[in-house]
Motif scaffolding. Sequence first.
Motif, PDB file in Angstrom:
ATOM      1  N   ARG A  22       0.839  -1.200   0.000  1.00 55.13           N
ATOM      2  CA  ARG A  22       0.000   0.000   0.000  1.00 55.13           C
ATOM      3  C   ARG A  22       0.875   1.251   0.000  1.00 55.13           C
ATOM      4  N   TYR A  23       1.959   1.229   0.774  1.00 56.26           N
ATOM      5  CA  TYR A  23       2.887   2.360   0.798  1.00 56.26           C
ATOM      6  C   TYR A  23       3.448   2.623  -0.597  1.00 56.26           C
ATOM      7  N   GLU A  24       3.871   1.575  -1.279  1.00 55.95           N
ATOM      8  CA  GLU A  24       4.406   1.732  -2.635  1.00 55.95           C
ATOM      9  C   GLU A  24       3.351   2.306  -3.578  1.00 55.95           C
ATOM     10  N   GLN A  25       2.095   1.884  -3.426  1.00 49.07           N
ATOM     11  CA  GLN A  25       1.012   2.410  -4.252  1.00 49.07           C
ATOM     12  C   GLN A  25       0.811   3.900  -3.999  1.00 49.07           C
ATOM     13  N   ILE A  26       0.844   4.301  -2.733  1.00 50.10           N
ATOM     14  CA  ILE A  26       0.685   5.719  -2.385  1.00 50.10           C
ATOM     15  C   ILE A  26       1.828   6.532  -2.959  1.00 50.10           C
ATOM     16  N   VAL A  27       3.054   6.035  -2.864  1.00 51.19           N
ATOM     17  CA  VAL A  27       4.224   6.749  -3.390  1.00 51.19           C
ATOM     18  C   VAL A  27       4.116   6.913  -4.896  1.00 51.19           C
ATOM     19  N   ARG A  28       3.707   5.863  -5.611  1.00 49.67           N
ATOM     20  CA  ARG A  28       3.554   5.967  -7.075  1.00 49.67           C
ATOM     21  C   ARG A  28       2.509   7.014  -7.444  1.00 49.67           C
ATOM     22  N   THR A  29       1.377   7.019  -6.730  1.00 50.07           N
ATOM     23  CA  THR A  29       0.323   7.994  -7.007  1.00 50.07           C
ATOM     24  C   THR A  29       0.813   9.408  -6.729  1.00 50.07           C
ATOM     25  N   TYR A  30       1.508   9.609  -5.609  1.00 53.25           N
ATOM     26  CA  TYR A  30       2.058  10.925  -5.276  1.00 53.25           C
ATOM     27  C   TYR A  30       3.007  11.404  -6.373  1.00 53.25           C
ATOM     28  N   ARG A  31       3.875  10.528  -6.838  1.00 54.14           N
ATOM     29  CA  ARG A  31       4.849  10.931  -7.866  1.00 54.14           C
ATOM     30  C   ARG A  31       4.172  11.274  -9.185  1.00 54.14           C
ATOM     31  N   LYS A  32       3.108  10.525  -9.538  1.00 52.05           N
ATOM     32  CA  LYS A  32       2.363  10.851 -10.757  1.00 52.05           C
ATOM     33  C   LYS A  32       1.769  12.243 -10.661  1.00 52.05           C
ATOM     34  N   ILE A  33       1.188  12.553  -9.500  1.00 53.83           N
ATOM     35  CA  ILE A  33       0.571  13.864  -9.306  1.00 53.83           C
ATOM     36  C   ILE A  33       1.634  14.949  -9.253  1.00 53.83           C
ATOM     37  N   ALA A  34       2.688  14.730  -8.483  1.00 56.60           N
ATOM     38  CA  ALA A  34       3.728  15.745  -8.312  1.00 56.60           C
ATOM     39  C   ALA A  34       4.476  16.027  -9.607  1.00 56.60           C
ATOM     40  N   ASP A  35       4.598  15.033 -10.488  1.00 62.17           N
ATOM     41  CA  ASP A  35       5.319  15.218 -11.740  1.00 62.17           C
ATOM     42  C   ASP A  35       4.433  15.716 -12.879  1.00 62.17           C
ATOM     43  N   HIS A  36       3.139  15.873 -12.625  1.00 59.47           N
ATOM     44  CA  HIS A  36       2.218  16.347 -13.659  1.00 59.47           C
ATOM     45  C   HIS A  36       2.561  17.799 -14.019  1.00 59.47           C
ATOM     46  N   PRO A  37       2.587  18.149 -15.304  1.00 60.59           N
ATOM     47  CA  PRO A  37       2.963  19.505 -15.723  1.00 60.59           C
ATOM     48  C   PRO A  37       2.101  20.609 -15.099  1.00 60.59           C
ATOM     49  N   ALA A  38       0.812  20.375 -14.916  1.00 55.84           N
ATOM     50  CA  ALA A  38      -0.045  21.401 -14.314  1.00 55.84           C
ATOM     51  C   ALA A  38       0.347  21.661 -12.866  1.00 55.84           C
ATOM     52  N   VAL A  39       0.676  20.602 -12.146  1.00 58.73           N
ATOM     53  CA  VAL A  39       1.096  20.742 -10.750  1.00 58.73           C
ATOM     54  C   VAL A  39       2.452  21.434 -10.693  1.00 58.73           C
ATOM     55  N   GLN A  40       3.359  21.060 -11.589  1.00 59.13           N
ATOM     56  CA  GLN A  40       4.673  21.702 -11.631  1.00 59.13           C
ATOM     57  C   GLN A  40       4.531  23.194 -11.930  1.00 59.13           C
ATOM     58  N   GLY A  41       3.638  23.534 -12.861  1.00 56.41           N
ATOM     59  CA  GLY A  41       3.419  24.939 -13.190  1.00 56.41           C
ATOM     60  C   GLY A  41       2.861  25.717 -12.015  1.00 56.41           C
ATOM     61  N   ALA A  42       1.887  25.148 -11.333  1.00 57.66           N
ATOM     62  CA  ALA A  42       1.303  25.816 -10.168  1.00 57.66           C
ATOM     63  C   ALA A  42       2.350  25.985  -9.064  1.00 57.66           C
ATOM     64  N   ALA A  43       3.166  24.984  -8.864  1.00 56.40           N
ATOM     65  CA  ALA A  43       4.221  25.076  -7.846  1.00 56.40           C
ATOM     66  C   ALA A  43       5.225  26.160  -8.222  1.00 56.40           C
ATOM     67  N   GLY A  44       5.521  26.289  -9.509  1.00 56.95           N
ATOM     68  CA  GLY A  44       6.438  27.341  -9.949  1.00 56.95           C
ATOM     69  C   GLY A  44       5.864  28.721  -9.697  1.00 56.95           C
ATOM     70  N   VAL A  45       4.576  28.885  -9.935  1.00 56.80           N
ATOM     71  CA  VAL A  45       3.925  30.176  -9.687  1.00 56.80           C
ATOM     72  C   VAL A  45       3.971  30.504  -8.196  1.00 56.80           C
ATOM     73  N   VAL A  46       3.675  29.516  -7.363  1.00 61.03           N
ATOM     74  CA  VAL A  46       3.706  29.731  -5.913  1.00 61.03           C
ATOM     75  C   VAL A  46       5.116  30.084  -5.460  1.00 61.03           C
ATOM     76  N   ARG A  47       6.116  29.362  -5.962  1.00 61.14           N
ATOM     77  CA  ARG A  47       7.507  29.668  -5.596  1.00 61.14           C
ATOM     78  C   ARG A  47       7.891  31.084  -6.014  1.00 61.14           C
ATOM     79  N   ALA A  48       7.466  31.487  -7.216  1.00 65.91           N
ATOM     80  CA  ALA A  48       7.795  32.825  -7.702  1.00 65.91           C
ATOM     81  C   ALA A  48       7.150  33.894  -6.827  1.00 65.91           C
TER      82      ALA A  48
END
Length: 84
Positions: A22-48
């Motif tokens: 289950r832990y491995e499943q959660i980690v894979r899902t988190y990485r899919k979400i965190a690596d998504h371009p929309a999430v990366q873009g939003a994180a970049g805006v927040v960082r800026a």
Amino acid sequence: MKMFLLGAAAGYVLGARAGHTRYEQIVRTYRKIADHPAVQGAAGVVRAKLGEKLGERLPFTHRPTVAHGPDGQVTSGSRRSGLS
């Protein structure tokens, strides 16, 4: 008493195995979400925006890019040694 200990040991082993899966499943899902371009873009805006407000006082703004394979593991050649 022996049966209780045997049952507890078997339950622990089976629970730990299911927990790890289950832990491995959660980690894979988190990485899919965190690596998504929309999430990366939003994180970049927040960082800026935070960078504008806080300037150089903002910690941990440099995050090295690490590639993950379909199994969620770091792909070869993308690891960095040491801290940035």
